[in-house]
Design a protein around this motif. Structure first.
Motif, PDB file in Angstrom:
ATOM      1  N   ARG A   1      20.074  13.062   1.600  1.00 37.41           N
ATOM      2  CA  ARG A   1      19.884  13.751   2.659  1.00 37.41           C
ATOM      3  C   ARG A   1      20.225  15.283   2.493  1.00 37.41           C
ATOM      4  O   ARG A   1      19.403  16.148   3.119  1.00 37.41           O
ATOM      5  N   MET A   2      21.311  15.801   1.705  1.00 35.77           N
ATOM      6  CA  MET A   2      21.577  17.012   1.359  1.00 35.77           C
ATOM      7  C   MET A   2      20.711  17.367   0.193  1.00 35.77           C
ATOM      8  O   MET A   2      20.716  18.833  -0.126  1.00 35.77           O
ATOM      9  N   ARG A   3      19.839  16.887  -0.444  1.00 32.24           N
ATOM     10  CA  ARG A   3      18.925  17.317  -1.693  1.00 32.24           C
ATOM     11  C   ARG A   3      17.615  17.339  -1.383  1.00 32.24           C
ATOM     12  O   ARG A   3      17.264  18.316  -0.539  1.00 32.24           O
ATOM     13  N   GLN A   4      16.906  16.257  -1.794  1.00 35.04           N
ATOM     14  CA  GLN A   4      15.470  16.422  -1.415  1.00 35.04           C
ATOM     15  C   GLN A   4      14.981  15.771   0.051  1.00 35.04           C
ATOM     16  O   GLN A   4      13.749  16.039   0.513  1.00 35.04           O
ATOM     17  N   GLY A   5      15.939  15.159   0.655  1.00 32.02           N
ATOM     18  CA  GLY A   5      15.500  14.639   2.066  1.00 32.02           C
ATOM     19  C   GLY A   5      15.695  13.048   1.850  1.00 32.02           C
ATOM     20  O   GLY A   5      15.364  12.342   0.922  1.00 32.02           O
ATOM     21  N   GLN A   6      16.209  12.427   3.078  1.00 31.32           N
ATOM     22  CA  GLN A   6      16.517  10.921   2.993  1.00 31.32           C
ATOM     23  C   GLN A   6      15.158  10.171   2.999  1.00 31.32           C
ATOM     24  O   GLN A   6      15.525   8.867   2.834  1.00 31.32           O
ATOM     25  N   TYR A   7      14.145  10.430   3.687  1.00 32.94           N
ATOM     26  CA  TYR A   7      12.886   9.687   4.033  1.00 32.94           C
ATOM     27  C   TYR A   7      11.760  10.290   2.839  1.00 32.94           C
ATOM     28  O   TYR A   7      11.742  11.294   2.470  1.00 32.94           O
ATOM     29  N   ALA A   8      11.098   9.082   2.607  1.00 34.10           N
ATOM     30  CA  ALA A   8       9.991   9.216   1.339  1.00 34.10           C
ATOM     31  C   ALA A   8       8.976   8.420   1.850  1.00 34.10           C
ATOM     32  O   ALA A   8       9.313   7.112   2.126  1.00 34.10           O
ATOM     33  N   VAL A   9       7.746   8.846   1.609  1.00 35.48           N
ATOM     34  CA  VAL A   9       6.663   7.819   1.620  1.00 35.48           C
ATOM     35  C   VAL A   9       6.294   7.665  -0.214  1.00 35.48           C
ATOM     36  O   VAL A   9       5.979   8.777  -0.700  1.00 35.48           O
ATOM     37  N   ILE A  10       6.093   6.551  -0.376  1.00 35.48           N
ATOM     38  CA  ILE A  10       5.587   6.176  -1.826  1.00 35.48           C
ATOM     39  C   ILE A  10       4.494   5.647  -2.028  1.00 35.48           C
ATOM     40  O   ILE A  10       4.255   4.466  -1.054  1.00 35.48           O
ATOM     41  N   GLY A  11       3.672   5.920  -2.677  1.00 34.80           N
ATOM     42  CA  GLY A  11       2.333   5.065  -2.935  1.00 34.80           C
ATOM     43  C   GLY A  11       2.355   3.769  -3.600  1.00 34.80           C
ATOM     44  O   GLY A  11       3.442   3.550  -4.266  1.00 34.80           O
ATOM     45  N   MET A  12       1.293   3.315  -3.695  1.00 34.45           N
ATOM     46  CA  MET A  12       1.029   1.855  -4.588  1.00 34.45           C
ATOM     47  C   MET A  12       1.485   2.029  -6.025  1.00 34.45           C
ATOM     48  O   MET A  12       2.201   1.021  -6.332  1.00 34.45           O
TER      49      MET A  12
ATOM     50  N   VAL B   1       7.276  13.557   7.733  1.00 29.87           N
ATOM     51  CA  VAL B   1       7.264  12.697   6.585  1.00 29.87           C
ATOM     52  C   VAL B   1       5.893  11.634   6.677  1.00 29.87           C
ATOM     53  O   VAL B   1       4.977  11.654   5.716  1.00 29.87           O
ATOM     54  N   LEU B   2       5.879  11.068   8.007  1.00 34.29           N
ATOM     55  CA  LEU B   2       4.939  10.117   8.159  1.00 34.29           C
ATOM     56  C   LEU B   2       3.528  10.605   8.733  1.00 34.29           C
ATOM     57  O   LEU B   2       2.462  10.281   8.743  1.00 34.29           O
ATOM     58  N   ARG B   3       3.485  12.092   8.763  1.00 34.55           N
ATOM     59  CA  ARG B   3       2.001  12.849   9.333  1.00 34.55           C
ATOM     60  C   ARG B   3       1.241  12.673   7.919  1.00 34.55           C
ATOM     61  O   ARG B   3       0.012  12.575   8.159  1.00 34.55           O
ATOM     62  N   LEU B   4       1.691  12.419   6.751  1.00 35.57           N
ATOM     63  CA  LEU B   4       0.750  12.203   5.665  1.00 35.57           C
ATOM     64  C   LEU B   4       0.030  10.768   6.020  1.00 35.57           C
ATOM     65  O   LEU B   4      -1.097  10.939   5.744  1.00 35.57           O
ATOM     66  N   LEU B   5       0.510  10.018   6.592  1.00 36.87           N
ATOM     67  CA  LEU B   5       0.062   8.553   6.817  1.00 36.87           C
ATOM     68  C   LEU B   5      -0.983   8.855   8.142  1.00 36.87           C
ATOM     69  O   LEU B   5      -1.822   8.020   8.299  1.00 36.87           O
ATOM     70  N   GLU B   6      -0.434   9.809   8.950  1.00 34.65           N
ATOM     71  CA  GLU B   6      -1.284   9.887  10.299  1.00 34.65           C
ATOM     72  C   GLU B   6      -2.366  10.551  10.028  1.00 34.65           C
ATOM     73  O   GLU B   6      -3.446  10.202  10.646  1.00 34.65           O
ATOM     74  N   ARG B   7      -2.723  11.366   9.113  1.00 37.51           N
ATOM     75  CA  ARG B   7      -3.822  11.881   8.710  1.00 37.51           C
ATOM     76  C   ARG B   7      -5.070  10.636   8.241  1.00 37.51           C
ATOM     77  O   ARG B   7      -6.221  11.118   8.480  1.00 37.51           O
ATOM     78  N   LYS B   8      -4.430   9.833   7.515  1.00 35.58           N
ATOM     79  CA  LYS B   8      -5.301   8.646   6.994  1.00 35.58           C
ATOM     80  C   LYS B   8      -5.863   8.005   8.419  1.00 35.58           C
ATOM     81  O   LYS B   8      -6.997   7.488   8.159  1.00 35.58           O
TER      82      LYS B   8
ATOM     83  N   LEU C   1       0.895  -1.266  -0.041  1.00 34.68           N
ATOM     84  CA  LEU C   1       0.198   0.094   0.008  1.00 34.68           C
ATOM     85  C   LEU C   1       0.791   1.366   0.015  1.00 34.68           C
ATOM     86  O   LEU C   1       0.707   2.292  -0.811  1.00 34.68           O
ATOM     87  N   TYR C   2       1.930   1.194   0.849  1.00 35.62           N
ATOM     88  CA  TYR C   2       2.744   2.083   0.959  1.00 35.62           C
ATOM     89  C   TYR C   2       4.388   1.782   1.207  1.00 35.62           C
ATOM     90  O   TYR C   2       4.343   0.743   1.838  1.00 35.62           O
TER      91      TYR C   2
ATOM     92  N   GLY D   1       3.684   3.932  -7.027  1.00 36.81           N
ATOM     93  CA  GLY D   1       5.147   4.397  -7.247  1.00 36.81           C
ATOM     94  C   GLY D   1       5.354   5.905  -7.226  1.00 36.81           C
ATOM     95  O   GLY D   1       6.481   6.449  -7.300  1.00 36.81           O
ATOM     96  N   GLN D   2       4.177   6.645  -6.972  1.00 35.89           N
ATOM     97  CA  GLN D   2       4.208   8.053  -6.771  1.00 35.89           C
ATOM     98  C   GLN D   2       4.943   8.564  -5.508  1.00 35.89           C
ATOM     99  O   GLN D   2       4.358   8.050  -4.372  1.00 35.89           O
ATOM    100  N   ILE D   3       5.892   9.478  -5.371  1.00 38.26           N
ATOM    101  CA  ILE D   3       6.445   9.969  -4.073  1.00 38.26           C
ATOM    102  C   ILE D   3       5.336  10.801  -3.382  1.00 38.26           C
ATOM    103  O   ILE D   3       5.011  11.913  -4.209  1.00 38.26           O
ATOM    104  N   LEU D   4       4.700  10.553  -2.433  1.00 38.38           N
ATOM    105  CA  LEU D   4       3.764  11.286  -1.811  1.00 38.38           C
ATOM    106  C   LEU D   4       4.332  12.415  -1.030  1.00 38.38           C
ATOM    107  O   LEU D   4       3.919  13.469  -0.753  1.00 38.38           O
ATOM    108  N   LYS D   5       5.493  12.163  -0.303  1.00 40.04           N
ATOM    109  CA  LYS D   5       6.046  12.976   0.718  1.00 40.04           C
ATOM    110  C   LYS D   5       7.575  12.641   1.006  1.00 40.04           C
ATOM    111  O   LYS D   5       7.881  11.488   1.035  1.00 40.04           O
TER     112      LYS D   5
END
Length: 111
Positions: A73-84, A98-105, A63-64, A86-90
């Motif tokens: 780490r020095m560019r976009q950030g080392q953590y990512a949430v990726i959807g089913m 980053v995980l707050r996106l999933l907390e909202r769900k 699912l995620y 393959g789209q980067i959600l956060k």
């Protein structure tokens, strides 16, 4: 006789989640399981990325995916949430943020 560095004989290093990172991820996972949203997870530790995948049912596509890529780490950030799909959600450097996106769900699932 030449002396070879000891690092030459070790297996290539892998990226892994630290215990504090896993505590944050597993805390969210436990709340989502209690809400009936998630049922299973899998972890992969590879050379460039550590992945925590969550599933609604076993033997399904994740699912995620929560990914840790230290090289970003020095560019976009080392953590990512990726959807089913393959789209980067956060993406970011603060795992909790980053995980707050999933907390909202979770908030929607409990209502």
């Amino acid at each position: 006789m030449t002396i070879q560095p000891l690092s030459q004989f070790h297996a290539p290093e892998q990226v892994a989640f630290h215990r504090t990172e896993l505590n944050v991820i597993l805390g969210l996972y436990g709340r989502m399981v209690a809400a009936g949203e998630w049922r299973d997870y899998g972890m992969s530790h590879l050379r460039d990325v550590a992945v925590f995948s969550v599933f609604r049912r076993t033997a399904e596509h994740p699912l995620y995916r929560i990914e840790k890529r230290p090289k970003l780490r020095m560019r976009q950030g080392q953590y990512a949430v990726i959807g089913m799909d393959g789209q980067i959600l956060k993406r970011g450097n603060d795992l909790r943020q980053v995980l707050r996106l999933l907390e909202r769900k979770l908030i929607r699932a409990v209502d």
